[in-house]
Design a protein around this motif. Structure first.
Motif, PDB file in Angstrom:
ATOM      1  N   PHE A 299       0.838  -1.207   0.000  1.00 26.78           N
ATOM      2  CA  PHE A 299       0.000   0.000   0.000  1.00 26.78           C
ATOM      3  C   PHE A 299       0.872   1.256   0.000  1.00 26.78           C
ATOM      4  CE2 PHE A 299      -2.792   2.823   2.831  1.00 26.78           C
ATOM      5  CZ  PHE A 299      -3.458   3.358   1.738  1.00 26.78           C
ATOM      6  N   HIS A 300       1.892   1.274   0.862  1.00 23.92           N
ATOM      7  CA  HIS A 300       2.783   2.436   0.898  1.00 23.92           C
ATOM      8  C   HIS A 300       3.621   2.527  -0.372  1.00 23.92           C
ATOM      9  CE1 HIS A 300       4.922   5.747   2.645  1.00 23.92           C
ATOM     10  NE2 HIS A 300       6.089   5.137   2.525  1.00 23.92           N
ATOM     11  N   PHE A 345       4.548  21.062  -5.823  1.00 26.24           N
ATOM     12  CA  PHE A 345       5.737  20.663  -5.068  1.00 26.24           C
ATOM     13  C   PHE A 345       5.427  20.572  -3.575  1.00 26.24           C
ATOM     14  CE2 PHE A 345       9.814  21.445  -3.005  1.00 26.24           C
ATOM     15  CZ  PHE A 345      10.661  20.621  -3.727  1.00 26.24           C
ATOM     16  N   ASN A 346       4.726  21.544  -3.051  1.00 25.74           N
ATOM     17  CA  ASN A 346       4.423  21.546  -1.616  1.00 25.74           C
ATOM     18  C   ASN A 346       3.389  20.487  -1.253  1.00 25.74           C
ATOM     19  OD1 ASN A 346       6.196  23.646  -0.977  1.00 25.74           O
ATOM     20  ND2 ASN A 346       4.697  25.193  -1.576  1.00 25.74           N
ATOM     21  N   VAL A 347       2.423  20.241  -2.138  1.00 29.20           N
ATOM     22  CA  VAL A 347       1.446  19.173  -1.868  1.00 29.20           C
ATOM     23  C   VAL A 347       2.144  17.820  -1.814  1.00 29.20           C
ATOM     24  CG1 VAL A 347      -0.500  17.917  -2.858  1.00 29.20           C
ATOM     25  CG2 VAL A 347      -0.561  20.394  -2.757  1.00 29.20           C
ATOM     26  N   SER A 348       3.059  17.569  -2.755  1.00 26.32           N
ATOM     27  CA  SER A 348       3.768  16.286  -2.741  1.00 26.32           C
ATOM     28  C   SER A 348       4.695  16.185  -1.531  1.00 26.32           C
ATOM     29  CB  SER A 348       4.552  16.112  -4.042  1.00 26.32           C
ATOM     30  OG  SER A 348       5.428  17.189  -4.250  1.00 26.32           O
ATOM     31  N   SER A 349       5.316  17.302  -1.123  1.00 26.04           N
ATOM     32  CA  SER A 349       6.176  17.278   0.068  1.00 26.04           C
ATOM     33  C   SER A 349       5.364  17.002   1.330  1.00 26.04           C
ATOM     34  CB  SER A 349       6.924  18.608   0.210  1.00 26.04           C
ATOM     35  OG  SER A 349       7.832  18.790  -0.827  1.00 26.04           O
ATOM     36  N   LEU A 350       4.202  17.638   1.442  1.00 29.88           N
ATOM     37  CA  LEU A 350       3.345  17.383   2.606  1.00 29.88           C
ATOM     38  C   LEU A 350       2.815  15.951   2.596  1.00 29.88           C
ATOM     39  CD1 LEU A 350       1.366  20.745   2.780  1.00 29.88           C
ATOM     40  CD2 LEU A 350       3.151  19.953   4.332  1.00 29.88           C
ATOM     41  N   SER A 351       2.530  15.441   1.418  1.00 25.19           N
ATOM     42  CA  SER A 351       2.108  14.043   1.331  1.00 25.19           C
ATOM     43  C   SER A 351       3.238  13.113   1.749  1.00 25.19           C
ATOM     44  CB  SER A 351       1.661  13.737  -0.099  1.00 25.19           C
ATOM     45  OG  SER A 351       1.207  12.423  -0.218  1.00 25.19           O
ATOM     46  N   LEU A 352       4.467  13.462   1.386  1.00 26.10           N
ATOM     47  CA  LEU A 352       5.628  12.684   1.810  1.00 26.10           C
ATOM     48  C   LEU A 352       5.778  12.692   3.325  1.00 26.10           C
ATOM     49  CD1 LEU A 352       8.422  11.301   1.269  1.00 26.10           C
ATOM     50  CD2 LEU A 352       9.353  13.588   0.990  1.00 26.10           C
ATOM     51  N   CYS A 353       5.507  13.838   3.944  1.00 22.93           N
ATOM     52  CA  CYS A 353       5.630  13.936   5.401  1.00 22.93           C
ATOM     53  C   CYS A 353       4.493  13.226   6.126  1.00 22.93           C
ATOM     54  CB  CYS A 353       5.651  15.402   5.823  1.00 22.93           C
ATOM     55  SG  CYS A 353       7.042  16.313   5.167  1.00 22.93           S
ATOM     56  N   GLY A 354       3.394  12.955   5.445  1.00 22.59           N
ATOM     57  CA  GLY A 354       2.268  12.294   6.086  1.00 22.59           C
ATOM     58  C   GLY A 354       1.281  13.241   6.718  1.00 22.59           C
ATOM     59  N   MET A 355       1.112  14.418   6.132  1.00 19.04           N
ATOM     60  CA  MET A 355       0.134  15.358   6.666  1.00 19.04           C
ATOM     61  C   MET A 355      -1.286  14.836   6.448  1.00 19.04           C
ATOM     62  SD  MET A 355       1.691  17.659   8.200  1.00 19.04           S
ATOM     63  CE  MET A 355       0.463  18.916   8.496  1.00 19.04           C
ATOM     64  N   PRO A 356      -2.199  15.092   7.381  1.00 21.55           N
ATOM     65  CA  PRO A 356      -3.527  14.477   7.329  1.00 21.55           C
ATOM     66  C   PRO A 356      -4.292  14.764   6.048  1.00 21.55           C
ATOM     67  CG  PRO A 356      -3.136  15.396   9.480  1.00 21.55           C
ATOM     68  CD  PRO A 356      -1.975  15.800   8.635  1.00 21.55           C
ATOM     69  N   LEU A 358      -3.904  13.858   3.015  1.00 24.29           N
ATOM     70  CA  LEU A 358      -3.220  13.697   1.743  1.00 24.29           C
ATOM     71  C   LEU A 358      -2.889  12.222   1.560  1.00 24.29           C
ATOM     72  CD1 LEU A 358      -0.881  16.822   1.706  1.00 24.29           C
ATOM     73  CD2 LEU A 358      -3.023  16.496   0.491  1.00 24.29           C
ATOM     74  N   ALA A 359      -2.388  11.855   0.389  1.00 20.35           N
ATOM     75  CA  ALA A 359      -2.234  10.430   0.073  1.00 20.35           C
ATOM     76  C   ALA A 359      -1.267   9.735   1.028  1.00 20.35           C
ATOM     77  CB  ALA A 359      -1.749  10.287  -1.377  1.00 20.35           C
ATOM     78  N   GLY A 360      -0.149  10.397   1.348  1.00 21.36           N
ATOM     79  CA  GLY A 360       0.840   9.748   2.193  1.00 21.36           C
ATOM     80  C   GLY A 360       0.373   9.513   3.617  1.00 21.36           C
ATOM     81  N   PHE A 361      -0.616  10.272   4.064  1.00 18.42           N
ATOM     82  CA  PHE A 361      -1.102  10.128   5.443  1.00 18.42           C
ATOM     83  C   PHE A 361      -1.714   8.757   5.673  1.00 18.42           C
ATOM     84  CE2 PHE A 361      -5.022  10.363   7.992  1.00 18.42           C
ATOM     85  CZ  PHE A 361      -4.473  10.581   9.245  1.00 18.42           C
ATOM     86  N   GLY A 436      -5.596   9.693  -4.113  1.00 23.48           N
ATOM     87  CA  GLY A 436      -5.238   8.287  -4.309  1.00 23.48           C
ATOM     88  C   GLY A 436      -5.129   7.496  -3.024  1.00 23.48           C
ATOM     89  N   GLY A 437      -4.679   8.137  -1.946  1.00 26.11           N
ATOM     90  CA  GLY A 437      -4.526   7.416  -0.680  1.00 26.11           C
ATOM     91  C   GLY A 437      -5.851   6.939  -0.119  1.00 26.11           C
ATOM     92  N   SER A 438      -6.842   7.810  -0.124  1.00 32.54           N
ATOM     93  CA  SER A 438      -8.161   7.434   0.381  1.00 32.54           C
ATOM     94  C   SER A 438      -8.789   6.333  -0.473  1.00 32.54           C
ATOM     95  CB  SER A 438      -9.060   8.671   0.405  1.00 32.54           C
ATOM     96  OG  SER A 438     -10.365   8.342   0.790  1.00 32.54           O
TER      97      SER A 438
END
Length: 578
Positions: A299-300, A345-356, A358-361, A436-438
């Motif tokens: 999944f990740h 760029f900032n959306v993908s960076s926040l997704s990388l950090c796992g901000m609520p 977003l996909a990476g969260f 995509g994450g949801s």
């Protein structure tokens, strides 16, 4: 016009195939359906040499993601590499790379896996040396030689599996799992996955592969080359549980995650920072996979492919506008000139950090909560959460250098979001990086995990991310001491900023041992004694013998003719006289 049509001819089929395969993968996932195709080519000593393919939800969804990202990357290449003379050759090499990855994904047979595995290694070498300079050649050689270790381990496992009568590992995971042979094969597969996914001590080739063009980096470091090792181990995950080899992989993954996260905080090259973040996420995938959560690791892997491709494409847009400058100290106030690129760029960076939300969260928060729920020692627990904080730290540091402050670019630079191809690719990946994450979480986990934790553990993830942001702000301002931190702590910065001296050790090992030994053997054997007693020596010996025999043959022939004439003359005189 030819280059434009060639890119379009590659973009549209890949895009349509990805959508079709994704729908088919959802269908297979909903009905728990899989198709196994086997074609026997020939028999060898009662061993069938077969070509096998497996189509289940995992292979189909992963392949659809690879096709989707590849289609947008090829479309993006039309704008990024607009001045390239050999555009058709570049696209053909990228298509070969995609085909090799697809072949690896759908193969449950070690021989067909090796074909895709070696195809990835060969084509990645061609792409890394694409710009044909000394740095590219060195990076390509380091990449190729590091990956050859994994190729050799798969070859040894293929030879070992000859005893079983076949190479389809799916058949042997349950039936002969207690044998020593399968344990040895599993260890070889772990070694191969460590080299391809750049785990310690094979991590130095991944930042070096940044010598390739940025569209290649967006493809290689998101969904293809570096994820091949993780995907192979996901397929072999039952063997990790049976032989209790997960502890080794867990330690290696956590150390890789920690090393790369720390190194990215002292790096100034834009593409190298993103490459080290890829290495950090690969360590996270390896760590959670070794704990037994293979679906969570997969999944990740999918989520990471989406936002990392977007991150590389945005970085490529910035580099393209800065006329190939990659140092983040030359940037600043980019949001005033390139708003769309900076938003993506900032959306993908926040997704990388796992901000609520977003996909990476959806993947990172679940992984860290499963870490809190599992039986782990304090070291592994600390490495997981501290590395997550380091991810937020270097992301905010990158954001601070590129978006804030004064514009440090040269005045001749023209910064804008004018390229249609680049903007279309960024928007196509931005949508899936947000939603995509949801979507995938409800598809892969239709029954959600119920994780009951105390408050301080539940909020530990968001607290670590916010603390990492603050730590990145401190690093950006060099707030540790009055004088410049990188000069006052030069030994510390040089050690952690150079991946624990791993690139120097790797290149020294390659240059001083195998290459020096090869040069010595070539000089002293092939060019001296080998020439004297080998091919040239045998050639000269045979030439001498042929000339010698020919001489005696010619001489004897002449003597024979003279003697024949003499005896015939004698006989004629004798007949005349008598």
């Amino acid at each position: 016009m030819y280059m434009f049509s060639f890119c379009l001819l590659s973009f549209f089929p890949l895009f349509l195939i990805s959508i079709f395969i994704f729908i088919l993968g959802i269908y297979y996932l909903m009905f728990d359906y899989s198709v196994f195709i086997e074609w026997e080519i020939f028999n060898l000593n009662s061993t069938m040499v077969v070509m096998t393919f497996i189509f289940d939800w995992m292979s189909l969804i992963f392949m659809s993601f690879v096709m989707y990202i590849s289609s947008l990357v090829i479309y993006y290449s039309e704008g990024y590499m607009s001045g390239e003379k050999n555009m058709d050759r570049f696209v053909i090499i990228v298509l070969m790379f995609i085909f090799s990855m697809a072949f690896l994904i759908i193969s449950p047979n070690l021989i067909s896996i090796l074909l895709g595995w070696d195809g990835l290694g060969l084509v990645s070498y061609c792409l890394v040396i694409y710009y044909q300079n000394v740095k590219s050649y060195s990076a390509g050689m380091l990449t190729a030689l590091s990956n050859r270790i994994g190729d050799v381990s798969i070859l040894i496992s293929i030879c070992w599996m000859l005893n079983f009568g076949g190479w389809n590992y799916l058949y042997y995971c349950d039936f002969i799992s207690s044998s020593f042979e399968m344990k040895f094969i599993t260890m070889l597969i772990i070694l191969a996955a460590m080299t391809k996914s750049a785990q310690i001590p094979f991590s130095s080739w991944l930042p070096a592969a940044m010598a390739a063009p940025t569209p290649v980096s967006a493809l290689v470091h998101s969904s293809t080359l570096v994820t091949a090792g993780v995907y192979l181990l996901i397929r072999f995950s039952p063997m990790l549980k049976i032989y209790d080899l997960g502890w080794f992989l867990l330690l290696i993954g956590c150390m890789t995650m920690f090393m790369s996260g720390l190194g990215a905080n002292f790096e100034f090259d834009l593409k190298s920072i993103i490459a080290l973040s890829t290495l950090s996420q690969l360590g996270l995938m390896m760590g959670i996979l070794s704990m037994g959560y293979s679906n969570l690791s997969f999944f990740h892997l999918l989520i990471h492919a989406l936002f990392k491709a977007l991150l590389f494409i945005c970085a490529g847009s910035v580099i393209h506008n800065l006329k190939d400058f990659q140092d983040i100290r030359f940037m600043g106030s980019l949001v005033n000139f390139m708003p769309l690129t900076c938003i993506c760029f900032n959306v993908s960076s926040l997704s990388l950090c796992g901000m609520p939300f977003l996909a990476g969260f959806y993947s990172k928060d679940l992984i860290l909560e499963m870490v809190c729920l599992s039986w782990l020692n304090c070291l592994i627990f600390f490495l997981f959460f501290f590395s997550t904080g380091l991810t937020a730290s270097y992301s905010f540091r990158l954001f601070y250098y590129s978006m804030f402050g004064d514009n440090n670019c040269y005045s001749v630079f023209s910064l804008n979001d004018g390229s249609y191809y680049i903007s279309f690719s960024m928007i196509g990946l931005l949508v899936v990086s947000v939603f995509g994450g949801s979507l995938l979480s409800w598809l892969i986990f239709p029954f959600p995990y119920i994780i009951v934790l105390p408050y301080y553990l539940k909020f530990l993830t968001i607290f670590v991310v916010l603390l990492g942001f603050y730590f990145g702000y401190l690093i950006s301002n060099f707030y540790f001491s009055i004088e410049l931190f990188s000069l006052s702590m030069f030994s510390f910065v040089s050690f952690y900023g150079s991946m624990w001296f791993m690139p120097f050790i790797s290149t020294s090992l390659i240059s001083y041992f195998p290459l020096s030994l090869g040069y010595f053997s070539s000089k002293s054997l092939d060019c001296s004694w080998g020439e004297l007693f080998g091919g040239q020596g045998l050639y000269n010996l045979f030439l001498y013998l042929i000339n010698y025999i020919q001489f005696w043959y010619d001489s004897n022939f002449k003597i024979y003719l003279l003697s024949f004439v003499f005896w015939m003359f004698t006989l004629f005189i004798y007949l005349l006289l008598f």
